[in-house]
Scaffold this active site. Structure first.
Site, PDB file in Angstrom:
ATOM      1  N   LYS A 115       0.385  -5.594  -8.639  1.00 19.46           N
ATOM      2  CA  LYS A 115       1.421  -4.719  -9.209  1.00 19.46           C
ATOM      3  C   LYS A 115       2.727  -5.431  -9.567  1.00 19.46           C
ATOM      4  O   LYS A 115       3.445  -4.979 -10.451  1.00 19.46           O
ATOM      5  CB  LYS A 115       1.728  -3.562  -8.250  1.00 19.46           C
ATOM      6  CG  LYS A 115       0.591  -2.555  -8.159  1.00 19.46           C
ATOM      7  CD  LYS A 115       0.980  -1.358  -7.325  1.00 19.46           C
ATOM      8  CE  LYS A 115      -0.198  -0.440  -7.137  1.00 19.46           C
ATOM      9  NZ  LYS A 115       0.141   0.824  -6.500  1.00 19.46           N
ATOM     10  N   ASP A 156       3.332   5.464 -10.123  1.00 24.53           N
ATOM     11  CA  ASP A 156       3.235   5.746  -8.683  1.00 24.53           C
ATOM     12  C   ASP A 156       4.365   6.672  -8.222  1.00 24.53           C
ATOM     13  O   ASP A 156       4.174   7.530  -7.370  1.00 24.53           O
ATOM     14  CB  ASP A 156       3.290   4.450  -7.868  1.00 24.53           C
ATOM     15  CG  ASP A 156       1.970   3.688  -7.930  1.00 24.53           C
ATOM     16  OD1 ASP A 156       0.919   4.324  -8.156  1.00 24.53           O
ATOM     17  OD2 ASP A 156       1.993   2.460  -7.757  1.00 24.53           O
TER      18      ASP A 156
END
Ligand code: ATR
Length: 281
Positions: free
Chosen positions: A78, A114
């Site tokens: 990420k 997210d």
């Protein structure tokens, strides 16, 4: 017949989740079922690819030239993936992590969905900007969580076992902090979020918070999604407070991602069903 099938697949837009490990990811099932339910499975398919850290650059180049439409990034990519992208959305830049890459004719843009996994379910319970947040944890997951009150200009305090890490994150998000062992009560907060790994794996029988600190006014959100109901949530339930399961995070980050990749509104019911069938045991 075989050629025909290959031909159909070749013309489809591919989306892929990359990570290491990635075998147990539910993203392919969640997205493929959603394609089917909207009748766009002849246009899109979603699969997974195990990508080790040292292979990341190679795969991103490959996906760029192969016109892979969407690249979903999970642990450990990420942060690292950001250096291979052409553009990064402002929110993802502030969070410092990208979980969604959209390929438009070879130009790669990174997003972070997210945080929506955190914001959307809380927003269904309370006004995001007026709530007061107690965030437990100061690792990678806590960063995404803390962005929500930060962006809303809401009050938050970060509690962590290692107080120095709480301080570092708090400095970045300009908020208060303390050690977990310094908690005396949490009466001033509306939302309590567990962003530690306590409650899963080897820590499945543990909770990051002594039950007595949960009171009837709280909304308790656990970012842990395996098991479906953690000890923290079981104890919150005993107190009769509003709870948000970790599965909601998976759902809403996935729905936002689906919309970025396909341009279609995500079918919440189907995507939730896939997660529940696989995780609620
Ligand atoms: P992630 O990316 O999942 O957030 P991480 O960055 O390793 O993983 O962070 C794990 C978090 O869980 C940290 O806040 C960690 O606390 P420390 O900073 O003190 O290590 C927290 N954590 C892990 N095990 C814990 C435990 N047994 N009790 C309390 N907190 C714990």
């Amino acid at each position: 017949m075989v050629y025909k099938q290959i031909g159909i697949k070749k013309n489809k837009k591919r989306c892929v989740i990359i990570g290491d490990p990635v075998e147990h990811s539910l993203s392919p099932a969640m997205h493929n079922e959603a394609y089917k339910s909207l009748g766009i499975d002849s246009e899109f398919y979603f699969d997974k690819q195990r990508v080790k850290s040292e292979e990341l650059g190679y795969y991103i180049d490959k996906f760029r030239t192969e016109k892979v439409r969407g690249i979903t990034c999970t642990i450990p990519h990420k942060v690292e993936v950001m250096k291979y992208l052409d553009e990064i959305d402002e929110v993802a830049r502030k969070i410092g992590a990208v979980n969604t890459v959209v390929n438009t004719n070879g130009t790669l843009k990174g997003y972070n969905t997210d945080y929506l996994g955190v914001a959307v379910p809380i927003d269904q319970c309370i006004c995001l900007s007026e709530a007061r947040y107690a965030i437990i944890g100061a690792g990678g997951a806590a960063r995404g969580v803390a962005f929500v009150p930060f962006q809303e200009g809401a009050y938050m305090k970060i509690f962590n076992r290692t107080k120095d890490k709480a301080r570092e994150l708090a400095e970045e998000f300009n908020c208060d902090y303390a050690g977990i062992d310094e908690i005396e009560n949490l009466d001033e907060f509306d939302v309590i979020i567990n962003a530690t790994s306590v409650g899963m794996g080897d820590l499945i029988d543990e909770t990051p918070l002594v039950k007595k600190y949960i009171t009837s006014k709280h909304i308790v959100f656990d970012a842990v999604y395996v098991p479906y109901e953690t000890k923290l949530l079981r104890e919150a339930k005993e107190k009769g407070v509003k709870m948000i399961h970790g599965i909601e995070m998976l759902l809403y980050q996935g729905m936002a991602q689906f919309e970025l990749y396909t341009g279609h509104k995500a079918p919440e019911y189907i995507m939730r069903k896939v997660l529940m069938e696989n995780l609620k045991f």
